[in-house]
Enzyme design. Sequence first.
Site, short mmCIF file in Angstrom:
data_model
loop_
_atom_site.label_atom_id
_atom_site.label_comp_id
_atom_site.label_asym_id
_atom_site.label_seq_id
_atom_site.Cartn_x
_atom_site.Cartn_y
_atom_site.Cartn_z
N TYR A 14 46.05 45.98 36.23
CA TYR A 14 45.49 44.64 36.06
C TYR A 14 46.43 43.86 35.14
O TYR A 14 46.55 44.16 33.95
CB TYR A 14 44.10 44.76 35.44
CG TYR A 14 43.29 43.48 35.36
CD1 TYR A 14 43.79 42.26 35.79
CD2 TYR A 14 42.01 43.50 34.85
CE1 TYR A 14 43.04 41.10 35.71
CE2 TYR A 14 41.23 42.35 34.76
CZ TYR A 14 41.76 41.15 35.18
OH TYR A 14 41.01 40.00 35.10
N LYS A 34 46.59 43.82 40.25
CA LYS A 34 45.65 42.70 40.27
C LYS A 34 46.35 41.56 39.57
O LYS A 34 46.50 41.55 38.34
CB LYS A 34 44.33 43.06 39.58
CG LYS A 34 43.31 41.92 39.59
CD LYS A 34 42.03 42.31 38.86
CE LYS A 34 41.07 41.13 38.78
NZ LYS A 34 39.85 41.46 37.99
#
Length: 307
Positions: free
Chosen positions: A136, A164
């Site tokens: 992420y 992400k």
Amino acid sequence: MKFKWEGVMPAMTTKFTADDSLDLPAFKHNLRAQLNAGVHGVILGGSLGEASTLSQDELQLLLRETVAEVGDSIPVISTIATGSTRNALLFARQARDCGASGLMVLPPMRYKATEREILQFFESIAKETDLPVMIYNNPVDYQIGVSISMFETLLKYDNIQAVKESTRDISNITRIKNEFGDRLKILCGVDTLALESLLMGADGWVAGLVCAFPAETVAIYELVRAGRTTEALELYRWFLPLLELDINPQLVQNIKLAEVATGLGTEHVRLPRLPLSGEERIRVERIIKKAMANKPELPDYKKYLQS
């Protein structure tokens, strides 16, 4: 479970009862709506899932219940968000034991780590587990970013497979594609940049408002994938005021209020969060009410669903 880092993956909200226990029936009701809409995976224990307030026992229960509900139909991704490498390794093992298909890993939390420390953190997890990992990358909210050169180091681990992408820099998608091709899959992590990201080559969308509007979210992804960009854009324009509720400090309360409006959840949040009140509640309710009143008829997007 082998899977592709592609498609719409809801960052699931965690449902609570009025007495602050996990509300598994409400959670499963929403989960079944996601499945019916055709989502391609689900992610548990993220910021939208109020992970900072969940015990590990609660997260493991959610994982086991979700895996039991979805079977082998879609992957179940568990989030690791901790400031301790030791805890991260433990959580990775627990996620695997609970049947998780993969991990979404945030950089070390609550400590502005150096590049060397960040790399060691991610590398330690990659070595610890054989589960596929999505990193992420959200320097806006977490003040820690993962650069192209850092990914060059990390991609020597085969199980680090996706990012992400939440830098808010749309050109970073092209940058990643130019550097790594399909070796690093890209999932947009910002609802208000989803269509733009998909058109620039992102492989999927880690979505927030999907929790309240699953069919509309999946429809946008599938229409883009089918080359029906004009229809996707029309739907996205309707959706944007709702999507902006996701880029807000009260995103959890906003999205749970939307879930109430669509019959897919409750408003209960866990302290220190409180339900919206006053002028902010009126503002959010107005946005939701207007969207519901002008809800478009969806095209038959399911014929494009990936098998």
